[in-house]
Structure formats: structure tokens, C-alpha cells
Write a protein that holds these residues in place. Structure first.
Motif, PDB file in Angstrom:
ATOM      1  N   GLN A 111       1.246   5.020 -13.361  1.00 32.10           N
ATOM      2  CA  GLN A 111       0.794   3.896 -12.551  1.00 32.10           C
ATOM      3  C   GLN A 111       0.339   4.414 -11.187  1.00 32.10           C
ATOM      4  O   GLN A 111       0.987   5.276 -10.604  1.00 32.10           O
ATOM      5  N   GLY A 112      -0.794   3.901 -10.738  1.00 32.12           N
ATOM      6  CA  GLY A 112      -1.292   4.311  -9.419  1.00 32.12           C
ATOM      7  C   GLY A 112      -2.132   5.583  -9.474  1.00 32.12           C
ATOM      8  O   GLY A 112      -2.625   6.052  -8.452  1.00 32.12           O
ATOM      9  N   SER A 113      -2.302   6.141 -10.682  1.00 30.62           N
ATOM     10  CA  SER A 113      -3.051   7.402 -10.774  1.00 30.62           C
ATOM     11  C   SER A 113      -4.556   7.173 -10.594  1.00 30.62           C
ATOM     12  O   SER A 113      -5.294   8.120 -10.330  1.00 30.62           O
ATOM     13  N   GLY A 114      -4.980   5.923 -10.745  1.00 26.37           N
ATOM     14  CA  GLY A 114      -6.404   5.633 -10.592  1.00 26.37           C
ATOM     15  C   GLY A 114      -7.082   5.289 -11.908  1.00 26.37           C
ATOM     16  O   GLY A 114      -8.304   5.314 -12.019  1.00 26.37           O
ATOM     17  N   LYS A 115      -6.276   4.897 -12.893  1.00 26.67           N
ATOM     18  CA  LYS A 115      -6.793   4.591 -14.234  1.00 26.67           C
ATOM     19  C   LYS A 115      -7.766   3.422 -14.245  1.00 26.67           C
ATOM     20  O   LYS A 115      -8.863   3.515 -14.780  1.00 26.67           O
ATOM     21  N   GLY A 120     -13.481   1.282 -14.468  1.00 27.87           N
ATOM     22  CA  GLY A 120     -14.667   0.624 -13.914  1.00 27.87           C
ATOM     23  C   GLY A 120     -15.785   1.619 -13.643  1.00 27.87           C
ATOM     24  O   GLY A 120     -16.961   1.370 -13.943  1.00 27.87           O
ATOM     25  N   LYS A 121     -15.415   2.763 -13.085  1.00 23.57           N
ATOM     26  CA  LYS A 121     -16.422   3.786 -12.770  1.00 23.57           C
ATOM     27  C   LYS A 121     -17.112   4.275 -14.034  1.00 23.57           C
ATOM     28  O   LYS A 121     -18.324   4.455 -14.079  1.00 23.57           O
ATOM     29  N   LEU A 122     -16.307   4.503 -15.067  1.00 18.23           N
ATOM     30  CA  LEU A 122     -16.853   5.023 -16.315  1.00 18.23           C
ATOM     31  C   LEU A 122     -17.769   3.983 -16.961  1.00 18.23           C
ATOM     32  O   LEU A 122     -18.863   4.299 -17.432  1.00 18.23           O
ATOM     33  N   SER A 252      -8.287  12.379 -10.337  1.00 17.34           N
ATOM     34  CA  SER A 252      -8.695  11.326  -9.407  1.00 17.34           C
ATOM     35  C   SER A 252      -8.266  11.687  -7.990  1.00 17.34           C
ATOM     36  O   SER A 252      -7.461  12.587  -7.781  1.00 17.34           O
ATOM     37  N   LYS A 253      -8.846  10.970  -7.052  1.00 19.12           N
ATOM     38  CA  LYS A 253      -8.532  11.112  -5.609  1.00 19.12           C
ATOM     39  C   LYS A 253      -8.815  12.515  -5.095  1.00 19.12           C
ATOM     40  O   LYS A 253      -8.116  13.021  -4.225  1.00 19.12           O
ATOM     41  N   LEU A 254      -9.846  13.121  -5.653  1.00 23.40           N
ATOM     42  CA  LEU A 254     -10.225  14.449  -5.169  1.00 23.40           C
ATOM     43  C   LEU A 254     -10.875  14.372  -3.795  1.00 23.40           C
ATOM     44  O   LEU A 254     -11.163  15.392  -3.193  1.00 23.40           O
ATOM     45  N   ASP A 255     -11.108  13.143  -3.307  1.00 21.34           N
ATOM     46  CA  ASP A 255     -11.642  12.983  -1.962  1.00 21.34           C
ATOM     47  C   ASP A 255     -10.523  13.064  -0.925  1.00 21.34           C
ATOM     48  O   ASP A 255     -10.770  13.229   0.250  1.00 21.34           O
ATOM     49  N   GLY A 256      -9.291  12.939  -1.377  1.00 22.44           N
ATOM     50  CA  GLY A 256      -8.173  12.943  -0.430  1.00 22.44           C
ATOM     51  C   GLY A 256      -7.853  14.355   0.020  1.00 22.44           C
ATOM     52  O   GLY A 256      -8.586  15.286  -0.269  1.00 22.44           O
ATOM     53  N   ALA A 277     -14.299  14.119 -12.249  1.00 21.45           N
ATOM     54  CA  ALA A 277     -13.610  14.098 -10.958  1.00 21.45           C
ATOM     55  C   ALA A 277     -13.904  12.753 -10.324  1.00 21.45           C
ATOM     56  O   ALA A 277     -15.062  12.337 -10.212  1.00 21.45           O
ATOM     57  N   SER A 278     -12.851  12.060  -9.936  1.00 18.18           N
ATOM     58  CA  SER A 278     -12.976  10.756  -9.309  1.00 18.18           C
ATOM     59  C   SER A 278     -12.803  10.988  -7.813  1.00 18.18           C
ATOM     60  O   SER A 278     -11.821  11.590  -7.380  1.00 18.18           O
ATOM     61  N   THR A 279     -13.776  10.534  -7.033  1.00 18.80           N
ATOM     62  CA  THR A 279     -13.804  10.987  -5.635  1.00 18.80           C
ATOM     63  C   THR A 279     -13.871   9.859  -4.608  1.00 18.80           C
ATOM     64  O   THR A 279     -14.492  10.012  -3.563  1.00 18.80           O
TER      65      THR A 279
HETATM   66  P1  GDP Z   1      -3.772   2.597 -11.954  1.00 22.48           P
HETATM   67  O1  GDP Z   1      -2.436   1.996 -11.637  1.00 22.48           O
HETATM   68  O2  GDP Z   1      -3.629   3.939 -12.583  1.00 22.48           O
HETATM   69  O3  GDP Z   1      -4.668   1.701 -12.732  1.00 22.48           O
HETATM   70  O4  GDP Z   1      -4.464   2.915 -10.540  1.00 22.48           O
HETATM   71  P2  GDP Z   1      -5.586   2.108  -9.752  1.00 22.48           P
HETATM   72  O5  GDP Z   1      -6.914   2.294 -10.379  1.00 22.48           O
HETATM   73  O6  GDP Z   1      -5.122   0.731  -9.510  1.00 22.48           O
HETATM   74  O7  GDP Z   1      -5.585   2.941  -8.382  1.00 22.48           O
HETATM   75  C1  GDP Z   1      -4.491   2.992  -7.499  1.00 22.48           C
HETATM   76  C2  GDP Z   1      -5.007   3.081  -6.065  1.00 22.48           C
HETATM   77  O8  GDP Z   1      -5.737   4.303  -5.880  1.00 22.48           O
HETATM   78  C3  GDP Z   1      -5.975   1.966  -5.709  1.00 22.48           C
HETATM   79  O9  GDP Z   1      -5.710   1.578  -4.369  1.00 22.48           O
HETATM   80  C4  GDP Z   1      -7.346   2.605  -5.810  1.00 22.48           C
HETATM   81  O10 GDP Z   1      -8.287   2.012  -4.940  1.00 22.48           O
HETATM   82  C5  GDP Z   1      -7.051   4.031  -5.398  1.00 22.48           C
HETATM   83  N1  GDP Z   1      -7.955   5.006  -6.026  1.00 22.48           N
HETATM   84  C6  GDP Z   1      -8.281   5.124  -7.328  1.00 22.48           C
HETATM   85  N2  GDP Z   1      -9.119   6.174  -7.526  1.00 22.48           N
HETATM   86  C7  GDP Z   1      -9.333   6.737  -6.310  1.00 22.48           C
HETATM   87  C8  GDP Z   1     -10.084   7.870  -5.842  1.00 22.48           C
HETATM   88  O11 GDP Z   1     -10.744   8.609  -6.604  1.00 22.48           O
HETATM   89  N3  GDP Z   1     -10.023   8.124  -4.502  1.00 22.48           N
HETATM   90  C9  GDP Z   1      -9.300   7.360  -3.644  1.00 22.48           C
HETATM   91  N4  GDP Z   1      -9.312   7.694  -2.345  1.00 22.48           N
HETATM   92  N5  GDP Z   1      -8.578   6.305  -4.038  1.00 22.48           N
HETATM   93  C10 GDP Z   1      -8.591   5.993  -5.349  1.00 22.48           C
END
Ligand code: GDP
Length: 300
Positions: A111-115, A120-122, A252-256, A277-279
């Protein structure tokens, strides 16, 4: 995308020192390998990956190709570059599509990994490439997850299959199966299945994901991992590999301000390629992953 600031700076510094030397002695090589080792460990790269990597670099750097080189230091940098590309997976690996549509792509991860964001991006990228994706909402664990995917689908301009109240609620495996069937009937050519994630790896969740995998026979199972996860990357990736046997990785979050550890560890310890890579938080912030470009970024 992140430039892996500290890791990159430290390797640059190491190579700068090396370049001040002409011929390299074994002691110079050992000193360089030690610095690379420390820089990688400080960047949270898993110990087993660091050992394997530095072992290969050392062996090659002490060998003939460096001895004979006109510019030995440059040759060592080249070796490091090649070995980095290798641990990042070597060749670029593209998404695989089914011969007979629909192509089924299942997502898994904490959870929170960016799934959901990645789903949506895909979808958006697939539409841009002329595909007709259908998002399927199988995260019935979190009350708001279906709504969140619905919003993402709207923003991506993609269709969504979500359980109606009283019809499949509580049974994500049925929703997944019905979703794929819906795609087949309505002639969507790709199905993206979003599954439940929890804060930690969890046996019940893993079983649910494995059941969804069995029920839908996906062409790709993508494991989404937050690049900032650090040392937990390896144990998390291995748990998901055992649980759902994923076919590819999304970083994901390779922009961080990721230190680079997860990126460098995951492909190597799982033997599965990083595909995307999700950025960023925007739906266009998605890149195909190129091991050679990533290595260049780290060594720039
Ligand atoms: P899920 O619980 O795995 O479905 O995760 P979410 O898609 O809800 O993402 C969790 C949080 O990370 C959200 O606040 C997103 O906006 C943020 N997030 C997801 N992908 C990225 C990314 O590539 N970069 C950044 N900076 N934030 C991201």
C-alpha cells in the motif's frame, strides 16, 4: 528522474581520484573498489548485490583489459558502467502483449507504493499507443480504493470495471475474473488489474493476489515498488516474488530523493526486469526503463 545525487557524486569523486594516476597498481584498484563498495552500501544497495558487483569489477579491473588500455582509469570507469547496466537487467525489456487480446496486466505491491497512480499512467500511455485499456478495481480492502481508481480512470480517460454494491463486493477474485470477461465481451484489448496492498507483506493479501493471478492468467504481473524503500527493497521484492511470481518491476517515485538502493538491488536479486520508472504524481510521469540510461545517470 532522480540523478541519485550522493551516490553519483561519490562515484564521480572516486573516478576523479583514479584519473590522476597513470598506470594502475593492484592497490589503486583495491582502493577504488573499496570506495565504490562504501558508496553503494551508503546508497542502501543490498549487501549481496554490492558484493557480487564489486567482485566482478575488481576481477575485471585487475585483468588484461585494463593493463593494456591506453587510459586505464577510463577503462575501469567503462567496466563499472557495464557492470551497472548488467545488474540493472542488461537489455531494455518492453511490456509483453498477448497474441490474442485482451492482454491482462496485474499489479501488485505494498500500500502506498504507487500502484493506483501507475495504473492510471499505464492506461493513459496505452491509449496514446492506440490500445483500449480497461482498469479493473480489485482493491476491496481499503474503503476508498475503488473511488480512487475511478478518479484516476477519469483523469486518464480510461474505462473502469468496478464492483457494484452487492455484486462481487468482498470477492476480489470474482471481480478480477468478471473484469477480464467484461473486457473480452466489450473488446477492450488490455486489462489492468489493481489489487489490494497493505502496509506490510501479509500472508492473506499474498494469497488473495495469488488467487487473482490464477483466476486471470495474466500476461504480465508487475510488482510496483517505491524507490525510496531503502534496505527493505530486497525482502519485500522476494516476498512478492514468492507470493505472486511477478514478471516485471515498476520503480515508482524515482523523482524523489531515492538513494538508488532499491533500483540497483531489485532486478539483481529477483532476476526480473524493471520495465517502467514512475517519476511523479502526474499521469504523464512515466518512462520506459532503460538499464543503460540509468547507469549513465548514476555515473554522470
Ligand atoms: P497505492 O496505495 O499503491 O495504490 O499508491 P498510490 O498510487 O495511491 O500512491 C501513493 C502516494 O504516492 C500518492 O500520494 C501518489 O500521488 C504518490 N505517488 C505515486 N507515484 C508517484 C511517483 O512516481 N512520484 C511521486 N512523487 N509520488 C507518487
Amino acid at each position: 528522474m532522480a540523478t541519485f545525487g550522493t551516490l553519483s557524486d561519490r562515484l564521480t569523486e572516486t573516478f576523479r581520484n583514479l584519473r590522476t594516476k597513470g598506470k594502475l597498481t593492484p592497490a589503486d584498484i583495491d582502493g577504488t573498489v573499496r570506495e565504490i563498495r562504501r558508496a553503494l552500501l551508503d546508497a542502501d544497495v543490498a549487501l549481496q548485490v554490492v558484493k557480487e558487483f564489486t567482485g566482478k569489477v575488481r576481477e575485471r579491473a585487475l585483468g588484461d583489459e585494463v593493463n593494456r588500455a591506453l587510459n586505464p582509469a577510463q577503462q575501469v570507469v567503462q567496466i563499472v558502467n557495464e557492470e551497472l547496466v548488467a545488474i540493472l537487467g542488461g537489455q531494455q525489456r518492453r511490456l509483453q502483449f498477448a497474441k490474442q487480446p485482451p492482454t491482462v496486466i496485474m499489479l501488485a505491491g505494498l500500500q502506498g507504493s504507487g500502484k493506483t497512480t501507475f495504473a492510471g499512467k499505464l492506461a493513459k500511455q496505452l491509449e496514446k499507443d492506440g490500445h483500449t485499456p480497461l482498469l479493473v478495481a480489485c482493491d476491496l480492502q481499503r474503503p476508498n480504493a475503488v473511488n480512487q481508481l475511478t478518479v484516476v480512470a477519469e483523469r486518464a480517460g480510461a474505462a473502469i470495471y468496478a464492483p457494484e454494491p452487492g455484486n462481487g463486493v468482498g470477492d476480489p477474485v470474482k471481480v478480477a475474473r468478471d473484469g477480464v470477461e467484461h473486457a473480452r465481451r466489450q473488446q477492450f484489448d488490455t486489462v489492468i488489474i489493481d489489487t489490494a496492498g497493505r502496509l506490510g507483506v501479509d500472508a492473506e493479501l499474498m494469497k488473495q493476489a495469488a488467487d487473482i493471478r490464477r483466476a486471470t492468467a495474466p500476461d504480465e504481473v508487475l510488482f510496483v515498488i517505491d524507490a525510496m524503500i531503502g534496505q527493505d527493497a530486497v525482502s519485500t521484492a522476494k516476498a512478492f516474488q514468492d507470493g505472486v511470481d511477478f514478471t516485471g518491476v515498476v520503480l515508482s517515485k524515482l523523482d524523489g530523493d531515492a538513494r538508488g538502493g532499491a533500483a540497483l538491488s531489485v532486478a539483481s536479486v529477483t532476476g526480473r526486469p524493471i520495465i517502467f520508472a514512475s517519476t511523479g504524481e502526474g499521469l504523464d510521469d512515466l518512462e520506459a526503463f532503460h538499464p543503460d540510461r540509468m547507469a549513465s545517470r548514476i555515473l554522470d
